[in-house]
Design a protein around this motif. Sequence first.
Motif, PDB file in Angstrom:
ATOM      1  N   TRP A 105      27.391  21.065  -3.207  1.00 47.98           N
ATOM      2  CA  TRP A 105      28.213  20.284  -4.132  1.00 47.98           C
ATOM      3  C   TRP A 105      29.668  20.677  -4.013  1.00 47.98           C
ATOM      4  O   TRP A 105      29.987  21.852  -3.778  1.00 47.98           O
ATOM      5  CB  TRP A 105      27.762  20.518  -5.573  1.00 47.98           C
ATOM      6  CG  TRP A 105      26.416  19.990  -5.897  1.00 47.98           C
ATOM      7  CD1 TRP A 105      25.227  20.648  -5.824  1.00 47.98           C
ATOM      8  CD2 TRP A 105      26.113  18.665  -6.370  1.00 47.98           C
ATOM      9  NE1 TRP A 105      24.205  19.811  -6.211  1.00 47.98           N
ATOM     10  CE2 TRP A 105      24.721  18.595  -6.556  1.00 47.98           C
ATOM     11  CE3 TRP A 105      26.888  17.528  -6.654  1.00 47.98           C
ATOM     12  CZ2 TRP A 105      24.077  17.442  -7.005  1.00 47.98           C
ATOM     13  CZ3 TRP A 105      26.257  16.383  -7.104  1.00 47.98           C
ATOM     14  CH2 TRP A 105      24.870  16.340  -7.275  1.00 47.98           C
ATOM     15  N   GLY A 106      30.527  19.715  -4.207  1.00 50.34           N
ATOM     16  CA  GLY A 106      31.939  20.013  -4.333  1.00 50.34           C
ATOM     17  C   GLY A 106      32.264  20.438  -5.748  1.00 50.34           C
ATOM     18  O   GLY A 106      31.404  20.465  -6.628  1.00 50.34           O
ATOM     19  N   GLN A 107      33.542  20.745  -5.983  1.00 46.45           N
ATOM     20  CA  GLN A 107      33.960  21.261  -7.286  1.00 46.45           C
ATOM     21  C   GLN A 107      34.207  20.152  -8.297  1.00 46.45           C
ATOM     22  O   GLN A 107      34.306  20.415  -9.499  1.00 46.45           O
ATOM     23  CB  GLN A 107      35.223  22.117  -7.134  1.00 46.45           C
ATOM     24  CG  GLN A 107      36.536  21.342  -7.057  1.00 46.45           C
ATOM     25  CD  GLN A 107      36.764  20.644  -5.723  1.00 46.45           C
ATOM     26  OE1 GLN A 107      35.967  20.781  -4.791  1.00 46.45           O
ATOM     27  NE2 GLN A 107      37.860  19.907  -5.626  1.00 46.45           N
ATOM     28  N   GLY A 108      34.312  18.937  -7.828  1.00 47.22           N
ATOM     29  CA  GLY A 108      34.513  17.791  -8.708  1.00 47.22           C
ATOM     30  C   GLY A 108      35.969  17.403  -8.831  1.00 47.22           C
ATOM     31  O   GLY A 108      36.867  18.230  -8.711  1.00 47.22           O
ATOM     32  N   THR A 109      36.188  16.121  -9.070  1.00 45.29           N
ATOM     33  CA  THR A 109      37.532  15.605  -9.311  1.00 45.29           C
ATOM     34  C   THR A 109      37.472  14.612 -10.465  1.00 45.29           C
ATOM     35  O   THR A 109      36.563  13.782 -10.536  1.00 45.29           O
ATOM     36  CB  THR A 109      38.118  14.947  -8.039  1.00 45.29           C
ATOM     37  OG1 THR A 109      39.468  14.560  -8.265  1.00 45.29           O
ATOM     38  CG2 THR A 109      37.313  13.736  -7.590  1.00 45.29           C
TER      39      THR A 109
END
Length: 115
Positions: A105-109
């Motif tokens: 997963w990415g860190q989110g935006t």
Amino acid sequence: QVQLVESGGGLVQAGGSLRLSCAASGRIFRFSTMGWYRQAPGKQREMVAAITSAGSINYVDSVKGRFTISRDNAKNTVYLEMNSLKSEDTAVYYCNLRSAFGVEWGQGTQVTVSS
């Protein structure tokens, strides 16, 4: 270990557009299914769009006709073009990579749509 870095979120008025990008490190990108998920406050995380290594695409019904997912294997990057944005699209958007080695997963935006 694969790292995913999202960019492109922000504040936009209803009816506007944004383009999210997710750049992946490593060498397994081209063999992976890439997805965009979102989580609004007080709600469960949901899949928004996904694209397989072969190019098959799925969207959640609420974004069909408005969002477009694409990938550039040469750049190890997946995109989410979001048009005709609505206030209910407001959420943190996460990039997701699924491969034979697991899930990342990415860190989110943050995407905020003002009405």
